[in-house]
Design an enzyme around this catalytic site. Structure first.
Site, PDB file in Angstrom:
ATOM      1  N   CYS A  79       0.829  -1.216   0.000  1.00  0.00           N
ATOM      2  CA  CYS A  79       0.000   0.000   0.000  1.00  0.00           C
ATOM      3  C   CYS A  79       0.863   1.266   0.000  1.00  0.00           C
ATOM      4  O   CYS A  79       1.468   1.567  -1.013  1.00  0.00           O
ATOM      5  CB  CYS A  79      -0.993  -0.074   1.147  1.00  0.00           C
ATOM      6  N   ILE A 137      -7.207  -0.687   1.763  1.00  0.00           N
ATOM      7  CA  ILE A 137      -7.548   0.484   2.585  1.00  0.00           C
ATOM      8  C   ILE A 137      -7.012   1.739   1.883  1.00  0.00           C
ATOM      9  O   ILE A 137      -5.805   1.917   1.796  1.00  0.00           O
ATOM     10  CB  ILE A 137      -6.937   0.379   4.003  1.00  0.00           C
ATOM     11  N   HIS A 178      -3.218  -5.361   1.955  1.00  0.00           N
ATOM     12  CA  HIS A 178      -2.547  -5.548   3.245  1.00  0.00           C
ATOM     13  C   HIS A 178      -2.632  -7.003   3.714  1.00  0.00           C
ATOM     14  O   HIS A 178      -3.513  -7.326   4.516  1.00  0.00           O
ATOM     15  CB  HIS A 178      -3.234  -4.683   4.311  1.00  0.00           C
ATOM     16  N   GLU A 180      -0.883  -8.424   5.824  1.00  0.00           N
ATOM     17  CA  GLU A 180      -0.535  -8.490   7.255  1.00  0.00           C
ATOM     18  C   GLU A 180      -1.754  -8.373   8.158  1.00  0.00           C
ATOM     19  O   GLU A 180      -1.664  -8.613   9.350  1.00  0.00           O
ATOM     20  CB  GLU A 180       0.502  -7.398   7.600  1.00  0.00           C
TER      21      GLU A 180
HETATM   22  N1  GLN Z   1      -3.550   6.324   0.704  1.00  0.00           N
HETATM   23  C1  GLN Z   1      -2.366   6.093   1.470  1.00  0.00           C
HETATM   24  C2  GLN Z   1      -1.181   6.875   0.936  1.00  0.00           C
HETATM   25  O1  GLN Z   1      -1.266   7.597   0.027  1.00  0.00           O
HETATM   26  C3  GLN Z   1      -2.014   4.632   1.524  1.00  0.00           C
HETATM   27  C4  GLN Z   1      -3.015   3.883   2.349  1.00  0.00           C
HETATM   28  C5  GLN Z   1      -2.476   2.661   3.024  1.00  0.00           C
HETATM   29  O2  GLN Z   1      -1.268   2.429   3.112  1.00  0.00           O
HETATM   30  N2  GLN Z   1      -3.370   1.899   3.590  1.00  0.00           N
HETATM   31  O3  GLN Z   1      -0.115   6.759   1.461  1.00  0.00           O
END
Ligand code: GLN
Length: 196
Positions: A79, A137, A178, A180
């Site tokens: 992410c 997320i 994610h 994890e």
């Molecule tokens: N939207 C977040 C970012 O720009 C990333 C979200 C996440 O790591 N769950 O860093």
């Protein structure tokens, strides 16, 4: 046993730490340049990419980390970690830097507000025949990738667009989701066993 560092500046560090320990590897928090010595691989966790990059600068870790990755230290970014490793960002802040070690263009918060967070069944044939249940997320997706990057999983959104959400180039692995957070260790095991 392999030693896997977790970049421990911000984000879901603990969850990756426990996932690594559950893979029978040694987890080490990385907060300063000397913590990079002697690790077999590094995880950059999810969190907020703009904050993590600021902290990398404040802790004088940006350059040493970038050099270690350019020298081939295996890395897995989930992410925000994916955003930090990418060559280019769409919808980043105007001054948002990246470590630039994988030839992908990543779109931040790509799935839009209405589906900021969701769970999805995903096929990752490279890792296992059984599907994965993965959590997104405020996730990015991969908009474009270079010839040396291989997509390991694609996701088709409700409006019919397909994007890569898991990709690898040599020693760099990135995911939009994610692993994890689910207790499913297969992605971590793949990173430790096949990339580190
Ligand atoms: N939207 C977040 C970012 O720009 C990333 C979200 C996440 O790591 N769950 O860093």
């Amino acid at each position: 046993m392999k030693k896997i560092g977790i970049l421990a500046l911000q984000g879901d560090v603990r969850e990756h730490f426990f996932a690594i320990e559950n893979c029978e590897a040694i987890a080490i928090e990385v907060k300063r340049p000397s913590d990079l010595d002697g690790i077999d691989g590094l995880i950059i966790p999810g969190g907020e990419s703009t904050t993590i990059v600021k902290l990398l600068r404040i802790f004088d870790l940006f350059e040493p980390l970038q050099k270690a990755l350019q020298n081939g230290l295996p890395v897995y970014g989930s992410c925000a970690g994916m955003i930090l490793l990418a060559n280019k960002i769409i919808d980043g802040t105007s001054d948002q830097e990246t470590l630039g070690v994988i030839d992908i263009t990543v779109k931040r918060n790509a799935f839009g507000r209405q589906v900021d967070s969701f769970e999805q069944e995903l096929l990752i044939p490279e890792i296992d025949v059984e599907p994965f249940n993965v959590i997104f997320i405020r996730a990015p997706w991969i908009e474009k990738m270079g010839a040396d990057v291989k997509s390991l999983a694609d996701l088709t959104t409700t409006n019919g667009l397909t994007h890569s959400v898991l990709a690898r180039s040599k020693s760099v692995l990135v995911s939009s989701f994610h692993p994890e957070l689910t207790g499913d260790l297969r992605v971590h095991r793949y990173f430790i066993d096949k990339i580190c």
